[in-house]
Design an enzyme around this catalytic site. Structure first.
Site, PDB file in Angstrom:
ATOM      1  N   GLY A 246      27.692   6.475  39.859  1.00  0.00           N
ATOM      2  CA  GLY A 246      26.640   7.385  40.435  1.00  0.00           C
ATOM      3  C   GLY A 246      25.496   6.650  40.821  1.00  0.00           C
TER       4      GLY A 246
ATOM      5  CD  GLN B 251      25.312   1.758  35.204  1.00  0.00           C
ATOM      6  OE1 GLN B 251      25.078   1.618  34.061  1.00  0.00           O
ATOM      7  NE2 GLN B 251      25.968   2.901  35.542  1.00  0.00           N
TER       8      GLN B 251
ATOM      9  N   GLY C 103      28.316  15.496  37.023  1.00  0.00           N
ATOM     10  CA  GLY C 103      27.799  14.240  37.909  1.00  0.00           C
ATOM     11  C   GLY C 103      29.189  13.434  37.738  1.00  0.00           C
ATOM     12  CG  HIS C 104      30.232  11.837  33.700  1.00  0.00           C
ATOM     13  ND1 HIS C 104      29.473  12.572  33.116  1.00  0.00           N
ATOM     14  CD2 HIS C 104      30.119  10.472  33.606  1.00  0.00           C
ATOM     15  CE1 HIS C 104      28.722  11.795  32.367  1.00  0.00           C
ATOM     16  NE2 HIS C 104      29.278  10.578  32.778  1.00  0.00           N
TER      17      HIS C 104
ATOM     18  CE  LYS D 119      21.478  10.359  36.005  1.00  0.00           C
ATOM     19  NZ  LYS D 119      21.021   9.985  35.047  1.00  0.00           N
ATOM     20  CG  ASP D 120      21.584   3.402  35.932  1.00  0.00           C
ATOM     21  OD1 ASP D 120      20.714   2.594  36.775  1.00  0.00           O
ATOM     22  OD2 ASP D 120      21.723   3.096  34.743  1.00  0.00           O
TER      23      ASP D 120
ATOM     24  CG  MET E 247      28.739   4.965  28.272  1.00  0.00           C
ATOM     25  SD  MET E 247      27.376   4.048  27.415  1.00  0.00           S
ATOM     26  CE  MET E 247      26.025   4.961  27.946  1.00  0.00           C
TER      27      MET E 247
HETATM   28  O1  PAF Z   1      26.802   4.461  33.347  1.00  0.00           O
HETATM   29  C1  PAF Z   1      27.508   4.565  32.148  1.00  0.00           C
HETATM   30  O2  PAF Z   1      27.869   5.975  31.837  1.00  0.00           O
HETATM   31  C2  PAF Z   1      27.554   3.126  31.584  1.00  0.00           C
HETATM   32  O3  PAF Z   1      26.338   2.437  31.910  1.00  0.00           O
HETATM   33  C3  PAF Z   1      28.990   2.613  31.893  1.00  0.00           C
HETATM   34  C4  PAF Z   1      28.893   2.252  33.485  1.00  0.00           C
HETATM   35  C5  PAF Z   1      29.992   3.411  31.607  1.00  0.00           C
HETATM   36  C6  PAF Z   1      29.027   1.375  31.203  1.00  0.00           C
HETATM   37  O4  PAF Z   1      29.125   1.693  29.915  1.00  0.00           O
END
Ligand code: PAF
Length: 285
Positions: free
Chosen positions: A147, A153, A36-37, A149-150, A30
């Site tokens: 990641g 998710q 991290g990304h 971390k989440d 996002m």
């Molecule tokens: O982890 C994120 O940044 C968001 O939840 C994702 C996976 C890009 C979905 O919008």
């Protein structure tokens, strides 16, 4: 790096990679990118010959309009970081491209999305799986990187890909941390200086929990150690502690018989505009 703003442009870019026999790794974001990304990009680059990234602040995963409006947007810096990291193509669509006006289809993991963190943020994981399935369909990657971390998710997306027979391998990538142990997150930028210092309490609590687990104490003692540590930090408001079986998300109880996953949600800042931080750790006995 090809910068695509439409679905047809990114599809053409990916089709050209495929025609050349390349494999494609996807990193969905996002924006407001940080190390991290970049760890996700590095994992994708190590395993695939081409890397595609997406930057899209997904409205359907936000509980309120204010959170969505407050989400940091740093497109120029993001593009520079992706270019420097060797990303081959990036999709930056606007909301109408992803959600046409009469969009009515949603994707939901009906159980995993509605336990634990999903109870605190109703609809959040439904928004995530809906947008991630769209992004998988648009970019058709061989593998996608998320990641650890989440943690919830990651499990939700793995379950979605498995249940819907999506031909995408979903990989978890270990959390990248600041030097004091705070997990990197775009939300950290919203912390005041004092809250930023206090936020180290999440990783400190997880360290304490891991020590307790090493002493083979019952799960409720691990839970207590987490709560005591967080509650001792006056700037932190504990929102959730979950200790679960990582495979089923069922609460772990009694003595540790197998691996456990600990998930923490802690709030900082004003009650009417808080910053929610999360962290997690998987511990194997
Ligand atoms: O982890 C994120 O940044 C968001 O939840 C994702 C996976 C890009 C979905 O919008």
């Amino acid at each position: 790096m090809q910068v695509c703003r439409t679905i047809s442009n990114i599809r053409a870019a990916v089709a050209a990679f495929r025609a050349a026999g390349e494999t494609v790794g996807l990193v969905t974001t996002m924006g407001a990118l940080h190390s991290g990304h970049m760890a996700l990009v590095a994992a994708a680059k190590a395993a695939q010959t081409r890397v595609v990234a997406t930057i899209f602040v997904n409205p359907t995963q936000f509980g309120n309009a204010e959170d969505l409006a407050n989400y940091p947007r740093t497109e120029d810096a993001d593009l520079e970081m992706l270019r420097d990291a060797g990303v081959d193509a990036v999709l930056i669509p606007d909301a109408a491209e992803i959600y046409p006006r009469d969009n009515e289809t949603i994707v939901e993991t009906t159980r995993l999305a509605n336990v634990l963190h999903g109870l605190v943020r109703p609809g959040h994981y439904r928004g995530v799986t809906t947008v991630v399935s769209k992004l998988f369909n648009i970019t058709q990657p061989d593998a996608a990187y998320f990641g650890e971390k989440d943690y919830q998710q990651l499990q939700v997306i793995k379950r979605m890909a498995r249940d819907l027979q999506m031909p995408v391998a979903v990989h978890g990538v270990p959390t990248v941390r600041e030097s004091d142990g705070l997990a990197m997150s775009s939300r950290n930028a919203r912390l005041t200086e004092n809250d930023r210092r206090a936020a180290v309490v999440l990783s400190r609590a997880l360290d304490k929990a891991e020590n307790e687990a090493g002493r083979r104490v019952p799960i409720d003692r691990i839970d207590q150690a987490l709560r005591t540590t967080i509650n001792a930090e006056p700037r932190a408001r504990l929102r959730a502690v979950d200790i679960v079986d990582p495979a089923t998300f069922a609460p772990a109880v009694g003595l540790m018989k197998g691996p456990i996953a600990i998930m923490l949600s802690v709030e900082f800042g004003p009650n009417d505009n808080p910053v929610m931080l999360i962290d997690q750790r998987e511990i194997t006995p």
